[in-house]
Design a protein around this motif. Sequence first.
Motif, PDB file in Angstrom:
ATOM      1  N   THR A 285      34.272 -50.498  35.839  1.00 33.35           N
ATOM      2  CA  THR A 285      33.364 -51.083  36.818  1.00 33.35           C
ATOM      3  C   THR A 285      32.977 -50.036  37.842  1.00 33.35           C
ATOM      4  N   ARG A 286      31.884 -50.304  38.502  1.00 33.18           N
ATOM      5  CA  ARG A 286      31.392 -49.375  39.513  1.00 33.18           C
ATOM      6  C   ARG A 286      30.934 -50.157  40.730  1.00 33.18           C
ATOM      7  N   GLU A 287      31.259 -49.646  41.920  1.00 33.96           N
ATOM      8  CA  GLU A 287      30.783 -50.208  43.178  1.00 33.96           C
ATOM      9  C   GLU A 287      29.983 -49.143  43.889  1.00 33.96           C
ATOM     10  N   ILE A 288      28.726 -49.448  44.175  1.00 31.15           N
ATOM     11  CA  ILE A 288      27.821 -48.464  44.764  1.00 31.15           C
ATOM     12  C   ILE A 288      27.316 -48.981  46.106  1.00 31.15           C
ATOM     13  N   THR A 289      27.385 -48.129  47.121  1.00 29.51           N
ATOM     14  CA  THR A 289      26.902 -48.459  48.460  1.00 29.51           C
ATOM     15  C   THR A 289      25.562 -47.776  48.697  1.00 29.51           C
ATOM     16  N   PHE A 290      24.572 -48.549  49.116  1.00 25.06           N
ATOM     17  CA  PHE A 290      23.220 -48.050  49.361  1.00 25.06           C
ATOM     18  C   PHE A 290      22.889 -48.158  50.849  1.00 25.06           C
ATOM     19  N   ALA A 291      22.179 -47.180  51.376  1.00 26.67           N
ATOM     20  CA  ALA A 291      21.687 -47.199  52.753  1.00 26.67           C
ATOM     21  C   ALA A 291      20.179 -47.003  52.741  1.00 26.67           C
ATOM     22  N   PRO A 292      19.393 -47.987  53.201  1.00 31.70           N
ATOM     23  CA  PRO A 292      17.936 -47.859  53.207  1.00 31.70           C
ATOM     24  C   PRO A 292      17.447 -47.144  54.456  1.00 31.70           C
ATOM     25  N   ARG A 293      16.193 -46.667  54.388  1.00 30.20           N
ATOM     26  CA  ARG A 293      15.580 -45.982  55.526  1.00 30.20           C
ATOM     27  C   ARG A 293      14.150 -46.459  55.707  1.00 30.20           C
ATOM     28  N   ALA A 294      13.756 -46.613  56.963  1.00 27.05           N
ATOM     29  CA  ALA A 294      12.356 -46.910  57.264  1.00 27.05           C
ATOM     30  C   ALA A 294      11.534 -45.642  57.114  1.00 27.05           C
ATOM     31  N   ASP A 295      10.242 -45.805  56.856  1.00 29.94           N
ATOM     32  CA  ASP A 295       9.330 -44.663  56.849  1.00 29.94           C
ATOM     33  C   ASP A 295       8.126 -44.988  57.713  1.00 29.94           C
ATOM     34  N   GLY A 296       7.089 -44.199  57.635  1.00 26.94           N
ATOM     35  CA  GLY A 296       5.944 -44.378  58.514  1.00 26.94           C
ATOM     36  C   GLY A 296       5.158 -45.647  58.275  1.00 26.94           C
ATOM     37  N   SER A 297       5.341 -46.281  57.112  1.00 27.15           N
ATOM     38  CA  SER A 297       4.541 -47.459  56.789  1.00 27.15           C
ATOM     39  C   SER A 297       5.359 -48.732  56.606  1.00 27.15           C
ATOM     40  N   ASP A 298       6.652 -48.608  56.346  1.00 28.39           N
ATOM     41  CA  ASP A 298       7.470 -49.782  56.066  1.00 28.39           C
ATOM     42  C   ASP A 298       8.802 -49.715  56.797  1.00 28.39           C
ATOM     43  N   GLU A 299       9.328 -50.897  57.134  1.00 26.03           N
ATOM     44  CA  GLU A 299      10.682 -50.983  57.671  1.00 26.03           C
ATOM     45  C   GLU A 299      11.688 -50.822  56.533  1.00 26.03           C
ATOM     46  N   ALA A 300      12.959 -50.673  56.897  1.00 24.33           N
ATOM     47  CA  ALA A 300      13.977 -50.386  55.893  1.00 24.33           C
ATOM     48  C   ALA A 300      14.286 -51.587  55.001  1.00 24.33           C
ATOM     49  N   LEU A 301      13.963 -52.783  55.455  1.00 24.60           N
ATOM     50  CA  LEU A 301      14.345 -53.991  54.722  1.00 24.60           C
ATOM     51  C   LEU A 301      13.231 -55.020  54.781  1.00 24.60           C
ATOM     52  N   ALA A 302      13.053 -55.735  53.685  1.00 25.46           N
ATOM     53  CA  ALA A 302      12.189 -56.908  53.663  1.00 25.46           C
ATOM     54  C   ALA A 302      12.879 -57.989  52.850  1.00 25.46           C
ATOM     55  N   VAL A 303      12.776 -59.235  53.317  1.00 26.75           N
ATOM     56  CA  VAL A 303      13.304 -60.381  52.587  1.00 26.75           C
ATOM     57  C   VAL A 303      12.141 -61.327  52.331  1.00 26.75           C
ATOM     58  N   VAL A 304      11.935 -61.698  51.079  1.00 28.74           N
ATOM     59  CA  VAL A 304      10.810 -62.557  50.712  1.00 28.74           C
ATOM     60  C   VAL A 304      11.344 -63.830  50.060  1.00 28.74           C
ATOM     61  N   ILE A 305      10.909 -64.974  50.592  1.00 31.45           N
ATOM     62  CA  ILE A 305      11.251 -66.274  50.010  1.00 31.45           C
ATOM     63  C   ILE A 305       9.973 -66.952  49.532  1.00 31.45           C
ATOM     64  N   VAL A 306      10.028 -67.534  48.349  1.00 36.52           N
ATOM     65  CA  VAL A 306       8.928 -68.341  47.825  1.00 36.52           C
ATOM     66  C   VAL A 306       9.434 -69.767  47.643  1.00 36.52           C
ATOM     67  N   ASN A 307       8.751 -70.716  48.289  1.00 40.67           N
ATOM     68  CA  ASN A 307       9.069 -72.130  48.109  1.00 40.67           C
ATOM     69  C   ASN A 307       7.816 -72.949  48.394  1.00 40.67           C
ATOM     70  N   GLU A 308       7.959 -74.263  48.475  1.00 45.90           N
ATOM     71  CA  GLU A 308       6.794 -75.136  48.611  1.00 45.90           C
ATOM     72  C   GLU A 308       6.537 -75.579  50.046  1.00 45.90           C
ATOM     73  N   ASN A 309       7.200 -74.956  51.013  1.00 48.04           N
ATOM     74  CA  ASN A 309       7.018 -75.323  52.414  1.00 48.04           C
ATOM     75  C   ASN A 309       6.063 -74.340  53.089  1.00 48.04           C
ATOM     76  N   ALA A 310       5.068 -74.840  53.778  1.00 48.28           N
ATOM     77  CA  ALA A 310       4.077 -73.975  54.430  1.00 48.28           C
ATOM     78  C   ALA A 310       4.650 -73.224  55.624  1.00 48.28           C
ATOM     79  N   SER A 311       5.734 -73.736  56.217  1.00 47.02           N
ATOM     80  CA  SER A 311       6.315 -73.129  57.408  1.00 47.02           C
ATOM     81  C   SER A 311       7.375 -72.091  57.039  1.00 47.02           C
ATOM     82  N   GLY A 312       7.326 -70.957  57.722  1.00 46.03           N
ATOM     83  CA  GLY A 312       8.328 -69.924  57.494  1.00 46.03           C
ATOM     84  C   GLY A 312       9.627 -70.165  58.226  1.00 46.03           C
TER      85      GLY A 312
END
Length: 315
Positions: A285-312
Amino acid sequence: MAINTPRNGAVGFGEESTFGTAVARAVWRPAIGLNPSLKTASSDYQDLYRSGAGSAKRNSIDSREFSDSVSLLASYTRFGMVLKHALGSVGSTGPVGSDYTHTYDPAALPTGLTVEGIRGSNATSELAVGCQIPDWTFESSTRSKRAVFTFGLWGKDSTRPSKGTPSYGATDDPILHYHLGSTTWNSIADLKPTSVRVTGNNGLERVYTKAVTVDSFVESGDRVYGAVVSFYDTNIDDFYDAWKAGTESDLVIPYANGSLSLTFTLRNARITNISEPIRSGGALTREITFAPRADGSDEALAVVIVNENASGIAN
């Protein structure tokens, strides 16, 4: 290990327009765990006016803090308000058919939350105002099955009113580990993680001016995001070589159940640690740790949810 909610345990959230002013709880979730903590900082000083008592002292209250650790079963629905206040912002688009897409991005944290925690059959609840989220963890695994979202709460103050009545909505849409699709990074696809842990820290600090309770929270440090992914080994050299080369690539962790989905994207993620335990038996088995970075156009993280509710946030 099966996960069950405590009997009658619940937590409700409402978005404040004025920091520290309570509002109605619009979103409720069953709670796995609540751990409210009240802390008072005080100091002693010499009382010079009491005769005949050479060591007489008085006490002053310098500050009072409310904090909590909340664990919820993660869901594709009725989860958006917590995500918005954990990251900072949400943008919604749609519908496409009957589905809306809600994107949660790092931004200045909203004003605050009113949070009500109900613990079992107690007649009263813990009602905290002026709450912000200093840190959070999302995790799922083949062992625990249901995904769990655990987060800290720092509040301005709390009271013990008569408990409210939770309203959970008509359905529950839990995120299960087997909903996890193929995790991808650096063109290495078809990974089947046995466990996933995504974390965030908002670098908050309490600010006091004239009162014993906090006046506000400030982000005193940079935000830190990360992910730890474990899986049965498939590509030893690919990850090892990319780690040594300092390769950066988007790490995509998608969950989906029918038309419902939740996807983490850790942008420009690089490997900071590789653990490859070798045992006397069983698969490597392998356990890998990742560290993200922001750049000039995007933040380091995005979370996207798709469902049937119009409200976020009411979704």
